[in-house]
Enzyme design. Sequence first.
Site, PDB file in Angstrom:
ATOM      1  N   LYS A  28     102.738  41.370  -0.684  1.00 29.70           N
ATOM      2  CA  LYS A  28     103.327  40.160  -1.288  1.00 29.70           C
ATOM      3  C   LYS A  28     104.146  39.382  -0.247  1.00 29.70           C
ATOM      4  O   LYS A  28     104.024  38.157  -0.156  1.00 29.70           O
ATOM      5  CB  LYS A  28     104.196  40.571  -2.482  1.00 29.70           C
ATOM      6  CG  LYS A  28     104.803  39.413  -3.255  1.00 29.70           C
ATOM      7  CD  LYS A  28     105.115  39.794  -4.680  1.00 29.70           C
ATOM      8  CE  LYS A  28     106.295  40.734  -4.819  1.00 29.70           C
ATOM      9  NZ  LYS A  28     107.595  40.113  -4.473  1.00 29.70           N
ATOM     10  N   SER A  29     104.953  40.075   0.523  1.00 29.21           N
ATOM     11  CA  SER A  29     105.792  39.391   1.515  1.00 29.21           C
ATOM     12  C   SER A  29     104.929  38.667   2.547  1.00 29.21           C
ATOM     13  O   SER A  29     105.186  37.521   2.907  1.00 29.21           O
ATOM     14  CB  SER A  29     106.682  40.409   2.238  1.00 29.21           C
ATOM     15  OG  SER A  29     107.599  40.969   1.335  1.00 29.21           O
ATOM     16  N   ARG A  33     104.329  34.428   3.124  1.00 29.98           N
ATOM     17  CA  ARG A  33     104.590  33.877   4.458  1.00 29.98           C
ATOM     18  C   ARG A  33     103.334  33.270   5.074  1.00 29.98           C
ATOM     19  O   ARG A  33     103.414  32.240   5.758  1.00 29.98           O
ATOM     20  CB  ARG A  33     105.165  34.982   5.359  1.00 29.98           C
ATOM     21  CG  ARG A  33     106.631  35.307   5.016  1.00 29.98           C
ATOM     22  CD  ARG A  33     107.020  36.662   5.588  1.00 29.98           C
ATOM     23  NE  ARG A  33     108.426  36.979   5.439  1.00 29.98           N
ATOM     24  CZ  ARG A  33     109.000  37.449   4.327  1.00 29.98           C
ATOM     25  NH1 ARG A  33     108.275  37.614   3.224  1.00 29.98           N
ATOM     26  NH2 ARG A  33     110.290  37.744   4.290  1.00 29.98           N
ATOM     27  N   GLY A 101     111.558  35.150  -6.474  1.00 32.07           N
ATOM     28  CA  GLY A 101     112.722  34.882  -5.626  1.00 32.07           C
ATOM     29  C   GLY A 101     112.293  34.638  -4.189  1.00 32.07           C
ATOM     30  O   GLY A 101     112.838  33.773  -3.498  1.00 32.07           O
ATOM     31  N   ARG A 129     118.966  34.041 -11.325  1.00 35.63           N
ATOM     32  CA  ARG A 129     119.266  34.721 -10.052  1.00 35.63           C
ATOM     33  C   ARG A 129     120.064  33.811  -9.099  1.00 35.63           C
ATOM     34  O   ARG A 129     119.937  32.591  -9.144  1.00 35.63           O
ATOM     35  CB  ARG A 129     117.955  35.195  -9.402  1.00 35.63           C
ATOM     36  CG  ARG A 129     117.267  36.248 -10.266  1.00 35.63           C
ATOM     37  CD  ARG A 129     115.968  36.715  -9.670  1.00 35.63           C
ATOM     38  NE  ARG A 129     116.163  37.456  -8.432  1.00 35.63           N
ATOM     39  CZ  ARG A 129     115.165  37.879  -7.668  1.00 35.63           C
ATOM     40  NH1 ARG A 129     113.909  37.619  -8.020  1.00 35.63           N
ATOM     41  NH2 ARG A 129     115.399  38.548  -6.568  1.00 35.63           N
ATOM     42  N   SER A 174     119.499  40.605   3.433  1.00 32.87           N
ATOM     43  CA  SER A 174     118.394  40.023   2.681  1.00 32.87           C
ATOM     44  C   SER A 174     117.398  39.352   3.611  1.00 32.87           C
ATOM     45  O   SER A 174     117.730  38.400   4.324  1.00 32.87           O
ATOM     46  CB  SER A 174     118.941  38.988   1.675  1.00 32.87           C
ATOM     47  OG  SER A 174     117.878  38.193   1.197  1.00 32.87           O
ATOM     48  N   GLN A 176     115.036  37.637   2.556  1.00 31.05           N
ATOM     49  CA  GLN A 176     114.767  36.307   2.004  1.00 31.05           C
ATOM     50  C   GLN A 176     115.705  35.276   2.627  1.00 31.05           C
ATOM     51  O   GLN A 176     115.295  34.192   3.010  1.00 31.05           O
ATOM     52  CB  GLN A 176     114.918  36.321   0.484  1.00 31.05           C
ATOM     53  CG  GLN A 176     113.837  37.153  -0.196  1.00 31.05           C
ATOM     54  CD  GLN A 176     114.004  37.215  -1.696  1.00 31.05           C
ATOM     55  OE1 GLN A 176     114.957  36.680  -2.252  1.00 31.05           O
ATOM     56  NE2 GLN A 176     113.074  37.879  -2.363  1.00 31.05           N
ATOM     57  N   ASP A 326     112.694  47.493  -2.953  1.00 27.77           N
ATOM     58  CA  ASP A 326     111.895  47.258  -4.156  1.00 27.77           C
ATOM     59  C   ASP A 326     111.394  48.559  -4.796  1.00 27.77           C
ATOM     60  O   ASP A 326     110.765  48.525  -5.850  1.00 27.77           O
ATOM     61  CB  ASP A 326     110.687  46.374  -3.814  1.00 27.77           C
ATOM     62  CG  ASP A 326     111.122  44.947  -3.482  1.00 27.77           C
ATOM     63  OD1 ASP A 326     112.190  44.519  -3.962  1.00 27.77           O
ATOM     64  OD2 ASP A 326     110.395  44.272  -2.736  1.00 27.77           O
ATOM     65  N   LYS A 353     117.998  41.506  -8.649  1.00 28.48           N
ATOM     66  CA  LYS A 353     116.548  41.366  -8.488  1.00 28.48           C
ATOM     67  C   LYS A 353     115.973  40.688  -9.739  1.00 28.48           C
ATOM     68  O   LYS A 353     116.706  40.074 -10.499  1.00 28.48           O
ATOM     69  CB  LYS A 353     115.917  42.731  -8.213  1.00 28.48           C
ATOM     70  CG  LYS A 353     116.318  43.327  -6.875  1.00 28.48           C
ATOM     71  CD  LYS A 353     115.779  42.494  -5.727  1.00 28.48           C
ATOM     72  CE  LYS A 353     116.229  43.006  -4.383  1.00 28.48           C
ATOM     73  NZ  LYS A 353     115.847  42.096  -3.298  1.00 28.48           N
TER      74      LYS A 353
END
Length: 449
Positions: A28-29, A33, A101, A129, A174, A176, A326, A353
């Site tokens: 997913k990450s 990207r 997020g 969030r 983080s 993110q 996660d 989260k």
Amino acid sequence: MSSHAAADRVTALKSGPLRGEAVTPGDKSVSHRALIFGALSIGETRVTGLLEGEDVLNTAAAMRSFGADVERTGSGAWRIRGVGVGGFSEPENVIDCGNSGTGVRLIMGAMATTPIAATFTGDASLRGRPMGRVTEPLAEFGAQACGRSGGRLPLTLMGAANPGPVEHRLRVASAQVKSAMLLAGLNAPGVTTIIEPEPTRDHTERMLRGFGAEVSVEETKDGRVIRLVGQPELRAQTVAAPRDPSSAAFPVCAALIVEGSDVLAPSICLNPTRAGLYHTLREMGADLTFENLREEGGEPVADLRARFSALKGVETPPDRAPSMIDEYPVLAVVAAFAEGPTVMRGVAELRVKESDRIDAMARALEACGVKVQEDADTLIVHGRGADGVAGGATVASRLDHRIAMANLVMGLAARDGVTVDDASPIATSFPGFEALMTGLGARFGREGA
Ligand code: S3P
């Protein structure tokens, strides 16, 4: 997508051995990207193995709204014609990031140094969030945010017209926030410096380099210092997304707690900034091997083999948290089937989260007969051993895919199964979860089905 389909109530039933190959989805990450970097590049980026979950599809739609040409060419195969660094155009409508997020925070970073405005929203989980953790540092570039109280979505971000380079020390561990700042730094002249006190997943740094930006990373006593030279011309690339270790965690952990199981999960990304769960499981005594270690698409990858194991409780230190952030919901489930307590320290980030994951798992485990203790940043699960979890409860998934999957995994090994009130959030990150698990021998039921 701002709301999920109608609630999908699913019961995981105590199952026989799980056996076979668990071919899990793309990371997913990396998928988010790849789409964003493709959109910021000149030329045609090709992605294979893209995760086609709702979260990533929302990011694909967002990149179209900012002017990139994004097209699906086959299963997991996507083509992006980018607009170049600083080339985003102003979206005509609100950007809806659904449950994600990662999507919203990275996209805010990517547009924060271009003089356009964009309004972002998401589902009820995402709207609750904190976004201040991203918009406050982005203000250092000159971006202005106006959102609801507490910096929450919906929120409008006005990109900076004359951004300067920034030196910023992360206040939360983080990836993110780090990634949002690096993406913003792309369109600021000069060198942007981000200092992270604790290492977090480094896919952004790897991809920046892969797309041709100049990035250096220095390990110092104050943490990792990342320096990015602004305003590069990013060049389109071919990206092969590895399989997601956070998704593979579900069949792997299920195999460890369902008697007689033996499951192989091929080609899983074992980037050290993501692999904390797997090291923890081995400390717990898991029969878990990393076969065929190799490199694919710039990431270390291995085939994971997991067999049913007698497990013991362990303590996970705070500095390991970013590398398994996660995975705590499913680790909490595995811990329930271990002998003795598992103490998870330094996990306060779980409270912000997709749901408050400490509270969600504590309530679910208690309902299934497992004793837990929690405080602001600790979760302790008192393991009941291999056949010790009663189950028999209905638990809430709280719009959180990982809470839904963790509890379904618990049901496969609990004496009386576990019902999840709504499994539909699973589609955000792991479409095909139930079919994959059923293929291994897992049993699921639906009322009236
Ligand atoms: C992600 C970073 C993590 C993680 C999320 C994906 C990323 O969030 O929980 O699922 O792709 O950068 P934080 O960086 O906020 O911990």
